[in-house]
Design an enzyme around this catalytic site. Sequence first.
Site, mmCIF file in Angstrom:
data_model
loop_
_atom_site.group_PDB
_atom_site.id
_atom_site.type_symbol
_atom_site.label_atom_id
_atom_site.label_comp_id
_atom_site.label_asym_id
_atom_site.label_seq_id
_atom_site.Cartn_x
_atom_site.Cartn_y
_atom_site.Cartn_z
ATOM 1 N N TYR A 57 0.842 -1.191 0.000
ATOM 2 C CA TYR A 57 0.000 0.000 0.000
ATOM 3 C C TYR A 57 0.879 1.245 0.000
ATOM 4 C CZ TYR A 57 -3.459 -3.475 1.493
ATOM 5 O OH TYR A 57 -4.272 -4.590 1.588
ATOM 6 N N HIS A 124 0.486 -12.109 1.207
ATOM 7 C CA HIS A 124 -0.507 -11.299 0.512
ATOM 8 C C HIS A 124 -1.184 -12.071 -0.618
ATOM 9 C CE1 HIS A 124 -1.417 -6.750 -0.198
ATOM 10 N NE2 HIS A 124 -2.496 -7.487 -0.321
ATOM 11 N N PRO A 204 -16.057 -5.049 2.305
ATOM 12 C CA PRO A 204 -17.398 -5.479 2.706
ATOM 13 C C PRO A 204 -18.510 -4.607 2.150
ATOM 14 C CG PRO A 204 -16.343 -4.306 4.512
ATOM 15 C CD PRO A 204 -15.300 -4.478 3.441
ATOM 16 N N LEU A 205 -18.141 -3.457 1.573
ATOM 17 C CA LEU A 205 -19.127 -2.560 0.969
ATOM 18 C C LEU A 205 -19.025 -2.574 -0.554
ATOM 19 C CD1 LEU A 205 -18.706 0.479 3.397
ATOM 20 C CD2 LEU A 205 -20.190 -1.527 3.642
ATOM 21 N N ARG A 207 -16.401 -2.083 -2.489
ATOM 22 C CA ARG A 207 -15.636 -0.909 -2.918
ATOM 23 C C ARG A 207 -16.531 0.330 -3.041
ATOM 24 N NH1 ARG A 207 -13.733 -5.334 -5.588
ATOM 25 N NH2 ARG A 207 -11.644 -5.940 -4.906
#
Length: 328
Positions: A57, A124, A204-205, A207
Amino acid sequence: MLDKRVLGNEGLSVSKIGLGCMGMSQFYGETNDEESIATLHRAVELGVTYFDSAENYGPFLNEKLLGKAFRGIREKIQIGTKFGFIFQNGKVTGVNSRPEHIRKVVDESLKRLDTDYIDILYQHRVDPNVPIEDVIGEMGNLVKEGKVLYLGLCEAGENTIRRAHAIHPLSVIQSEYSLWERNLDDVIRPLLKQLNIGLITFCPLGRGFLTGTVKKAEDYTTSDFRSLDPRFKNENFDSNLSITHRVMELSSEIGITPSQLCLAWILTQGKNIVPIPGTKRRKYLEENIKAAEVILDESIQQELGNLLNNLSVAGPRYEEKMMSLIDR
């Protein structure tokens, strides 16, 4: 304050909702370190203990951000970070989980995070060129040395999980899971229950798609991951709106937001599941955390569980190159 959930065989206990930190440093448009740090501090105030990062990231920027934000309060929080990629000019060019590389990355992550231990260390993505036994063997050595407390894998398949768990107990598996992404239901979730391994769920949304606040892929800048997301493109976007509209209708009937409905549903799926919605803004963090207080009645749970029986998802969750890295 948030309740905690115990994940896995090793006694790992984390807040029932965590915070995905990726978007603070990459993939979701412009960054704002000042607001991101304020969001991290507010999360601690609200009882969030688990914060999810990775060397990827930024690359590397997100771990540095967390190290700066949590200086002086490290004992109050838990950090998960990940290894396993090769970088050239700031871009991922392949995977690498050779034992010597794992050790190098962990030492570098510890410096960036300004800490002497990592709470959860994940591979990962599975490296097809390195036996998982060798990977977990080295990760287990880092546990013995005190540099790592618990082990996890991301997007791993059944065979990989079984082989890894036989070498050293896994505490968690991390994967995408949501109202519109149920790829874990048939095999992985029953396996995790059998082996007593926890599940950390990212995106969980969807994206942001399930919240009703997103745009078509072509309306995002190239710095935003969603510009490449197949589910946000062209006719897929238009088709997938039917799912979002139903989520919005149900949340409105209950008197909560779509994001709270999505998160509350995930929390009903098992005591070993912890969602980590990502945000870099305090207002969305506060909205998401309130999902822990929502109680869904059985009829709503059933309708949400059956959502995809009547509505289909158009498009894969990643473009082809990224899908090829998933071990399923």
